[in-house]
Design a protein around this motif. Structure first.
Motif, PDB file in Angstrom:
ATOM      1  N   TYR A 126      44.996  59.824  41.956  1.00  0.00           N
ATOM      2  CA  TYR A 126      45.432  59.282  43.238  1.00  0.00           C
ATOM      3  C   TYR A 126      44.775  57.919  43.394  1.00  0.00           C
ATOM      4  O   TYR A 126      43.560  57.810  43.497  1.00  0.00           O
ATOM      5  N   LEU A 127      45.599  56.867  43.396  1.00  0.00           N
ATOM      6  CA  LEU A 127      45.102  55.500  43.409  1.00  0.00           C
ATOM      7  C   LEU A 127      45.472  54.810  44.715  1.00  0.00           C
ATOM      8  O   LEU A 127      46.600  54.974  45.201  1.00  0.00           O
ATOM      9  N   ASN A 128      44.540  54.018  45.252  1.00  0.00           N
ATOM     10  CA  ASN A 128      44.883  53.210  46.420  1.00  0.00           C
ATOM     11  C   ASN A 128      45.718  52.016  45.959  1.00  0.00           C
ATOM     12  O   ASN A 128      46.019  51.866  44.778  1.00  0.00           O
ATOM     13  N   ARG A 177      47.962  48.668  41.646  1.00  0.00           N
ATOM     14  CA  ARG A 177      48.478  47.385  41.175  1.00  0.00           C
ATOM     15  C   ARG A 177      47.783  46.956  39.889  1.00  0.00           C
ATOM     16  O   ARG A 177      48.434  46.482  38.945  1.00  0.00           O
ATOM     17  N   VAL A 178      46.463  47.111  39.817  1.00  0.00           N
ATOM     18  CA  VAL A 178      45.730  46.748  38.593  1.00  0.00           C
ATOM     19  C   VAL A 178      46.118  47.691  37.463  1.00  0.00           C
ATOM     20  O   VAL A 178      46.370  47.253  36.331  1.00  0.00           O
ATOM     21  N   LEU A 228      47.564  39.095  41.206  1.00  0.00           N
ATOM     22  CA  LEU A 228      47.638  40.166  42.201  1.00  0.00           C
ATOM     23  C   LEU A 228      46.974  39.810  43.524  1.00  0.00           C
ATOM     24  O   LEU A 228      46.981  40.621  44.441  1.00  0.00           O
ATOM     25  N   ASN A 229      46.376  38.630  43.591  1.00  0.00           N
ATOM     26  CA  ASN A 229      45.686  38.181  44.798  1.00  0.00           C
ATOM     27  C   ASN A 229      44.571  39.162  45.199  1.00  0.00           C
ATOM     28  O   ASN A 229      44.451  39.565  46.354  1.00  0.00           O
ATOM     29  N   ILE A 230      43.770  39.542  44.211  1.00  0.00           N
ATOM     30  CA  ILE A 230      42.607  40.403  44.420  1.00  0.00           C
ATOM     31  C   ILE A 230      41.372  39.552  44.129  1.00  0.00           C
ATOM     32  O   ILE A 230      41.288  38.939  43.070  1.00  0.00           O
ATOM     33  N   PRO A 231      40.403  39.493  45.056  1.00  0.00           N
ATOM     34  CA  PRO A 231      39.259  38.600  44.859  1.00  0.00           C
ATOM     35  C   PRO A 231      38.433  38.886  43.607  1.00  0.00           C
ATOM     36  O   PRO A 231      38.066  37.968  42.886  1.00  0.00           O
ATOM     37  N   ASP A 232      38.105  40.146  43.346  1.00  0.00           N
ATOM     38  CA  ASP A 232      37.306  40.487  42.172  1.00  0.00           C
ATOM     39  C   ASP A 232      37.819  41.784  41.557  1.00  0.00           C
ATOM     40  O   ASP A 232      37.433  42.871  41.980  1.00  0.00           O
ATOM     41  N   PRO A 233      38.702  41.707  40.574  1.00  0.00           N
ATOM     42  CA  PRO A 233      39.292  42.921  40.004  1.00  0.00           C
ATOM     43  C   PRO A 233      38.318  43.757  39.171  1.00  0.00           C
ATOM     44  O   PRO A 233      38.613  44.893  38.840  1.00  0.00           O
ATOM     45  N   ARG A 234      37.139  43.213  38.856  1.00  0.00           N
ATOM     46  CA  ARG A 234      36.190  43.987  38.041  1.00  0.00           C
ATOM     47  C   ARG A 234      35.740  45.260  38.754  1.00  0.00           C
ATOM     48  O   ARG A 234      35.552  46.296  38.114  1.00  0.00           O
TER      49      ARG A 234
END
Length: 99
Positions: free
Chosen positions: A29-31, A36-37, A56-62
């Motif tokens: 179950y993913l938010n 998206r990642v 994806l306009n995500i500040p820090d995907p790590r």
């Protein structure tokens, strides 16, 4: 005294707006950001953090990748040296046929 009322039965990760994903025979179950990642990595290619963040306009995907790994999703990485810079590229093996 006023008591706070809680929403009945709204506990745990399975409540709310989550995407149900079946990966290697397991259910996750993913938010929204995790989904998206995951979708980007499973479609193939090797992606650097700045590529993921820009696309994806995500500040820090790590941190999102760290959560995916902690859940049990096999996110692989390789160190790359380009233009006197050293960074990682992330990917999921065997995901090319999904998209």
């Amino acid at each position: 005294m006023n008591q706070k009322q809680h929403a009945p039965g709204a506990q745990g990760k399975h409540t709310g707006a989550f995407y149900q994903v079946l990966y290697k025979g397991k259910e996750f179950y993913l938010n929204n950001n995790e989904f998206r990642v995951f979708s980007m990595l499973i479609c193939g290619g090797q992606w650097a953090t700045f590529d993921i963040a820009e696309r994806l306009n995500i500040p820090d995907p790590r941190s999102t990748i760290r959560y995916l790994r902690k859940m049990g999703i096999d996110v692989a990485d390789v160190w790359v040296h380009e233009n006197k810079m050293r960074f990682k590229r992330y990917f999921i093996h065997g995901g090319d046929s999904v998209c």
